[in-house]
Scaffold this motif. Structure first.
Motif, PDB file in Angstrom:
ATOM      1  N   ALA A 198      15.798 143.657 100.504  1.00 20.62           N
ATOM      2  CA  ALA A 198      16.968 142.790 100.391  1.00 20.62           C
ATOM      3  C   ALA A 198      17.199 142.375  98.941  1.00 20.62           C
ATOM      4  N   LEU A 199      16.131 141.972  98.244  1.00 16.38           N
ATOM      5  CA  LEU A 199      16.292 141.559  96.847  1.00 16.38           C
ATOM      6  C   LEU A 199      16.682 142.737  95.963  1.00 16.38           C
ATOM      7  N   LEU A 200      16.075 143.890  96.210  1.00 17.57           N
ATOM      8  CA  LEU A 200      16.408 145.056  95.384  1.00 17.57           C
ATOM      9  C   LEU A 200      17.819 145.549  95.662  1.00 17.57           C
ATOM     10  N   LEU A 201      18.280 145.394  96.897  1.00 19.73           N
ATOM     11  CA  LEU A 201      19.654 145.774  97.208  1.00 19.73           C
ATOM     12  C   LEU A 201      20.640 144.836  96.509  1.00 19.73           C
ATOM     13  N   LEU A 202      20.327 143.560  96.451  1.00 21.74           N
ATOM     14  CA  LEU A 202      21.168 142.613  95.716  1.00 21.74           C
ATOM     15  C   LEU A 202      21.194 142.972  94.235  1.00 21.74           C
ATOM     16  N   HIS A 203      20.054 143.393  93.704  1.00 13.21           N
ATOM     17  CA  HIS A 203      20.019 143.828  92.303  1.00 13.21           C
ATOM     18  C   HIS A 203      20.865 145.080  92.111  1.00 13.21           C
ATOM     19  N   GLN A 204      20.744 146.032  93.007  1.00 12.72           N
ATOM     20  CA  GLN A 204      21.514 147.273  92.920  1.00 12.72           C
ATOM     21  C   GLN A 204      23.012 146.994  92.912  1.00 12.72           C
ATOM     22  N   ARG A 205      23.429 145.970  93.633  1.00 17.52           N
ATOM     23  CA  ARG A 205      24.844 145.624  93.729  1.00 17.52           C
ATOM     24  C   ARG A 205      25.312 144.660  92.637  1.00 17.52           C
ATOM     25  N   GLY A 206      24.411 144.350  91.699  1.00 20.49           N
ATOM     26  CA  GLY A 206      24.797 143.506  90.573  1.00 20.49           C
ATOM     27  C   GLY A 206      24.842 142.031  90.873  1.00 20.49           C
ATOM     28  N   GLU A 207      24.248 141.599  91.988  1.00 21.80           N
ATOM     29  CA  GLU A 207      24.288 140.196  92.371  1.00 21.80           C
ATOM     30  C   GLU A 207      23.026 139.434  91.992  1.00 21.80           C
ATOM     31  N   LEU A 208      21.968 140.133  91.624  1.00 23.15           N
ATOM     32  CA  LEU A 208      20.685 139.497  91.308  1.00 23.15           C
ATOM     33  C   LEU A 208      20.057 140.237  90.135  1.00 23.15           C
ATOM     34  N   ASP A 209      19.724 139.505  89.089  1.00 27.39           N
ATOM     35  CA  ASP A 209      19.107 140.085  87.888  1.00 27.39           C
ATOM     36  C   ASP A 209      17.599 139.923  87.993  1.00 27.39           C
ATOM     37  N   LEU A 210      16.882 141.021  88.048  1.00 28.16           N
ATOM     38  CA  LEU A 210      15.432 140.956  88.180  1.00 28.16           C
ATOM     39  C   LEU A 210      14.761 140.323  86.974  1.00 28.16           C
ATOM     40  N   ASP A 211      15.414 140.359  85.819  1.00 26.83           N
ATOM     41  CA  ASP A 211      14.831 139.797  84.601  1.00 26.83           C
ATOM     42  C   ASP A 211      15.316 138.389  84.314  1.00 26.83           C
ATOM     43  N   ALA A 212      16.048 137.813  85.228  1.00 28.13           N
ATOM     44  CA  ALA A 212      16.476 136.425  85.089  1.00 28.13           C
ATOM     45  C   ALA A 212      15.386 135.501  85.618  1.00 28.13           C
ATOM     46  N   PRO A 213      15.281 134.280  85.079  1.00 25.19           N
ATOM     47  CA  PRO A 213      14.342 133.313  85.657  1.00 25.19           C
ATOM     48  C   PRO A 213      14.736 132.980  87.095  1.00 25.19           C
ATOM     49  N   VAL A 214      13.742 132.756  87.926  1.00 28.16           N
ATOM     50  CA  VAL A 214      14.022 132.321  89.294  1.00 28.16           C
ATOM     51  C   VAL A 214      14.898 131.073  89.267  1.00 28.16           C
ATOM     52  N   GLY A 215      14.639 130.204  88.297  1.00 24.04           N
ATOM     53  CA  GLY A 215      15.385 128.965  88.171  1.00 24.04           C
ATOM     54  C   GLY A 215      16.855 129.135  87.847  1.00 24.04           C
ATOM     55  N   ALA A 216      17.256 130.320  87.406  1.00 24.70           N
ATOM     56  CA  ALA A 216      18.682 130.555  87.163  1.00 24.70           C
ATOM     57  C   ALA A 216      19.456 130.542  88.475  1.00 24.70           C
ATOM     58  N   TYR A 217      18.812 130.897  89.561  1.00 23.67           N
ATOM     59  CA  TYR A 217      19.442 130.888  90.882  1.00 23.67           C
ATOM     60  C   TYR A 217      19.010 129.676  91.710  1.00 23.67           C
ATOM     61  N   TRP A 218      17.861 129.156  91.373  1.00 29.02           N
ATOM     62  CA  TRP A 218      17.216 128.099  92.159  1.00 29.02           C
ATOM     63  C   TRP A 218      16.727 127.042  91.167  1.00 29.02           C
ATOM     64  N   PRO A 219      17.589 126.179  90.694  1.00 30.28           N
ATOM     65  CA  PRO A 219      17.243 125.240  89.611  1.00 30.28           C
ATOM     66  C   PRO A 219      16.023 124.376  89.905  1.00 30.28           C
ATOM     67  N   GLU A 220      15.818 123.988  91.132  1.00 32.44           N
ATOM     68  CA  GLU A 220      14.683 123.122  91.460  1.00 32.44           C
ATOM     69  C   GLU A 220      13.334 123.800  91.202  1.00 32.44           C
ATOM     70  N   PHE A 221      13.340 125.115  91.137  1.00 34.33           N
ATOM     71  CA  PHE A 221      12.096 125.851  90.899  1.00 34.33           C
ATOM     72  C   PHE A 221      11.591 125.670  89.469  1.00 34.33           C
ATOM     73  N   LYS A 222      12.469 125.279  88.570  1.00 36.47           N
ATOM     74  CA  LYS A 222      12.090 125.116  87.154  1.00 36.47           C
ATOM     75  C   LYS A 222      11.329 123.805  86.971  1.00 36.47           C
ATOM     76  N   ALA A 223      10.078 123.790  87.425  1.00 37.20           N
ATOM     77  CA  ALA A 223       9.264 122.577  87.348  1.00 37.20           C
ATOM     78  C   ALA A 223       7.800 122.949  87.195  1.00 37.20           C
ATOM     79  N   HIS A 224       7.050 122.114  86.519  1.00 36.04           N
ATOM     80  CA  HIS A 224       5.594 122.226  86.421  1.00 36.04           C
ATOM     81  C   HIS A 224       5.128 123.541  85.812  1.00 36.04           C
TER      82      HIS A 224
END
Length: 387
Positions: free
Chosen positions: A76-102
């Protein structure tokens, strides 16, 4: 044991070994399907649908995949990347801001897929009900301090992989991972696979439970002793990773089966699992190819290798998939896929055109190299080499 189903000419040895799993390796009910170049060449099933029952296994019987679900989530994640909707080299926090902690600010999406995100366990484990709550589980992972600097090492994210992948899909698409898989993976591949078992399909899913593994002779080697000690120590990262859901859920509970935990509780038929992998590497009868060649290379290019902080033994991962190695022997060095703890195994091998799906209701103790699945892989390799 009567073995039902068919094999193409030259694969009778696989059928023999499938039967031997019942007489010599503790099998109770199981199915195996293999595709080659998109065409089904092996379709076998035997035993009972339920590990503790006597109703015969049917061609459409589905079973719990445990961590075999991780390969579907990765697709699912790789398919989103293939379709240009998810950048594998982006921080997780770019999509999920709360993850940028600790100290997780630099954790990348590709780190999640390669088990390098640094959060394989939780300081405060979740109950089964909390684990199934998308908001509660995502908040728990976001608040967790990493066990190592993300990207610098790897360790199998046994349970937390569920919430990492599910939340990324939800943040990117606005849909649950179960919904996304149903529409964009299972339907195009015409594969009987579910993350979150639908009520309408529950009658097809057999009950699972423990079965005794075959007896092994001789003393444990030093590496095996170290692994056993890690699993036996509640304070070890190994034990804590697998105990991120505490107490252990009842895997036959309808509520648990309906939960969307893409690291541990997907369901599928052997045919569905094999068709899924066949659709990743090429065209498949009645289905659609899911990945382009570049995405396939991402999945099977080594991203993590060496001693695994969680599994202790050396492991190898591409992006979302175990690769052929000590922890998970597959068909050839080109193979990629994912086992389920205690039994299930699905993988694809682009070099041979093979896609393999094995499901069982009898859960044994091993995490990655179940003796029943490995016997089937060996017999398949021998048949291919002989041909």
């Amino acid at each position: 044991m009567a073995v039902n189903g068919t094999t193409a000419p030259g694969f009778d040895g696989v059928r023999t070994v499938f039967g031997e799993n019942f007489t010599a390796r503790g099998e109770r009910g199981a199915a195996l399907v293999v595709y080659r170049d998109g065409h089904r060449i092996i379709d076998l099933y035997a035993g009972t649908r339920d590990v503790d029952g006597d109703e015969p296994w049917q061609p459409d019987t589905a079973q719990l995949l445990r961590s075999g679900t991780k390969g579907i989530a990765a697709a699912a994640l790789l398919l989103l990347h293939q379709r240009g909707e998810l950048d594998l080299d982006a921080p997780v926090g770019a999509y999920w801001p709360e993850f940028k902690a600790h100290g997780k600010e630099d954790a990348l999406v590709r780190h999640v897929l390669a088990h390098r995100a640094g959060v394989p366990a939780l300081d405060r484990p979740l109950t089964p009900a909390q684990a199934a709550d998308l908001d509660i589980a995502a908040a728990a992972v976001a608040a967790q301090e990493p066990f190592w600097e993300p990207g610098t090492d790897h360790g199998y994210h046994a349970q937390t992989y569920s919430w990492l992948t599910a939340e990324l899909v939800r943040r990117v698409t606005g849909r649950t991972i179960g919904e996304y898989v149903a529409e964009h993976i299972a339907a195009p591949a015409d594969a009987d696979l579910w993350i979150g078992l639908p009520a309408a399909q529950a009658h097809r899913a057999g009950r699972v439970g423990p079965v005794a593994p075959p007896a092994t002779a001789g003393p444990r080697s030093r590496p095996k002793r170290a692994i056993a000690e890690a699993y036996g120590n509640p304070a070890s990262l190994t034990s804590r990773a697998f105990a991120a859901i505490t107490p252990p859920p009842d895997e036959n509970d309808p509520a648990y089966r309906a939960a969307q935990l893409p690291g541990s509780n997907g369901f599928g038929t052997a045919d569905g699992l094999a068709r899924f992998y066949a659709s990743l590497i090429g065209d498949v009868d009645g289905g659609t190819r899911l990945w382009d060649p570049a995405t396939l290379e991402l999945a099977r290019t080594e991203a993590s290798a060496g001693p695994d902080r969680t599994l202790i033994a050396p492991s190898r991962f591409g992006l979302g998939y175990m690769l052929h190695g000590v922890a998970s022997p597959l068909l050839t060095p080109a193979s990629f896929g994912h086992p389920g703890r205690g039994g299930a195994l699905g993988f694809a091998d682009p070099d041979t055109g093979i896609a393999f799906g094995y499901v069982t209701n009898g859960m044994q103790k091993g995490v990655t190299a179940d003796p029943r699945a490995q016997a089937l892989v060996k017999s398949l390799r021998e048949a291919l080499n002989a041909g």
